[in-house]
Structures are given as C-alpha cells and as structure tokens.
Design a protein around this motif. Structure first.
Motif, PDB file in Angstrom:
ATOM      1  N   ALA A  13       0.835  -1.205   0.000  1.00 27.35           N
ATOM      2  CA  ALA A  13       0.000   0.000   0.000  1.00 27.35           C
ATOM      3  C   ALA A  13       0.866   1.250   0.000  1.00 27.35           C
ATOM      4  N   LEU A  85      -7.327   4.284  -1.851  1.00 28.25           N
ATOM      5  CA  LEU A  85      -6.257   3.506  -1.226  1.00 28.25           C
ATOM      6  C   LEU A  85      -6.648   3.033   0.175  1.00 28.25           C
ATOM      7  N   MET A  88      -7.057  -0.557   1.091  1.00 31.23           N
ATOM      8  CA  MET A  88      -5.906  -1.411   1.358  1.00 31.23           C
ATOM      9  C   MET A  88      -5.420  -1.331   2.810  1.00 31.23           C
ATOM     10  N   GLU A  98      -9.874  -5.288  -2.542  1.00 29.46           N
ATOM     11  CA  GLU A  98      -8.425  -5.139  -2.479  1.00 29.46           C
ATOM     12  C   GLU A  98      -7.768  -5.693  -3.744  1.00 29.46           C
TER      13      GLU A  98
END
Length: 143
Positions: A13, A85, A88, A98
């Motif tokens: 990530a 994001l 994640m 994911e």
C-alpha cells in the motif's frame, strides 16, 4: 514449446501510494508544460509560410490537444484511485475490493507508461517543428 508465465507484481500500500503521488506530480508538471508548448506553437505558427510546415504545426497542435485531454483524464482517474487507497489499509478484509484495487494499479502502471511515451513523442515533434521555424526565421528575418 515453452509456456510463458506472466507474473503480476503486487505492490505494498505504501509503494502504491508513493507511485501514485509521483505520477500525479509528473502529470501536473506536464499540464504546465503543455501550456508552454501551446504558446510556443501559437507564437511560431504566425511565421509559417510553407504549407508543409503549416500541416505539421496543425498535426502537432492536434496531438498536443489529445495529450492534454489524456493528461486531464489521468489526473482525475489517479486522484480517485489515490482516494480509494484506504481499502488497502483500513484493516477490514475486503479481498475482492483489495484485489480489484491492485489490478487497477497494475493497469495504471501500463497506462501511465504509455502516456509518458506518447507525450514525449509529441513534445519531440513540437520542439523539432519550432527548431525548424527558428532556423527559417534566422535565414529570413523579415518573417
């Protein structure tokens, strides 16, 4: 017969975040650069007297507009991607989401790479055109 195996690189990530930030930074720089290139074409287009060069200038301007639209879309799409994001790192197992995020990131890697390649080709053509026009201008200062 050999079988080719394609491996997909999965990034952490943090790495995906850094990659996206770098891409966005480069795209914003290109956005400013595109304005400069537009001005350059505009300034030198007034000095074109040759039909062949005029067609090249039109093609370069069209290609530049196409890269401007592509750049804008990439900035919008990458900003959305960056905002997602959290999927994640939120600590909630959402394996499908994911997985899709990672797949999207790999696709962005390819898309960004192709965009940068195409943009550099357009920029090269514009600089070549302007260089030729500058040479013509030096040879005939009345233009």
């Amino acid at each position: 017969m050999k079988t080719q195996h394609t491996t997909t690189q999965w990034y952490s990530a943090d790495r995906m975040h850094e990659m996206t930030k770098t891409w966005l930074s480069e795209l914003h720089f290109i956005k400013d650069e595109q304005l400069f290139l537009e001005d350059l074409i505009s300034d030198y287009s007034q000095k074109i007297s040759n039909d062949d060069i005029y067609i090249k200038a039109q093609n370069a301007a069209t290609a530049l507009q196409r890269t401007k639209r592509g750049n804008h879309k990439l900035i919008t799409d990458l900003t959305t991607h960056e905002n997602q994001l959290s999927i994640m790192v939120d600590g909630i197992d959402q394996l499908d989401k994911e997985q899709q995020y990672k797949t999207n990131h790999v696709e962005f890697t390819k898309t960004i790479s192709q965009f940068f390649y195409d943009y550099k080709a357009v920029k090269f053509e514009i600089f070549k055109l302007v260089k030729d026009l500058m040479k013509t201008d030096k040879q005939d200062p009345k233009l």
